[in-house]
Motif scaffolding. Structure first.
Motif: not given
Length: 118
Positions: A9-10, A46-47, A56-59, A12-15
């Protein structure tokens, strides 16, 4: 070869540490001893729109495409190395997966193969 494509997920890129994730996947593919280090390609896609189950859980998913000719054991070992590297690189994400795909040699073309044919 191979092409290792990381999808996540886009948001998730922040973390996550993107350079560390890319390097971890590259090192894992290199540890397989199936490829020359300079031939390993790793990229992140990124998705924006996705569901994991109903939410919309992280993957993070890694798709590793390589030319046919490796044994089942070699592909399985590669998948396990990539999965272990993924687990270490993003320890807070529970939904992690790896898929190793074979590319049929007759259906693959790149610059080197074009130049060799001349």
């Amino acid at each position: 070869m191979p092409h290792c494509v990381i999808q996540c997920p886009s948001t998730l890129l922040e973390s996550i540490e993107i350079p560390n994730l890319l390097s971890a996947i590259h090192r894992a593919a290199d540890q397989s001893s199936l490829f020359e280090p300079d031939d390993i390609k790793v990229r992140l896609l990124p998705v924006q729109h996705y569901l994991v189950g109903p939410t919309a859980a992280p993957f993070v998913h890694v798709e590793c495409s390589l030319l046919s000719g490796r044994t089942t054991q070699q592909r399985q070992t590669l998948a396990q190395l990539l999965a272990k590297a993924l687990c270490a690189a993003v320890p807070d994400v529970k939904m992690l997966s790896v898929e190793v795909r074979e590319i049929v040699r007759a259906a693959y073309c790149n610059r080197a193969s074009l130049e060799a044919a001349v």
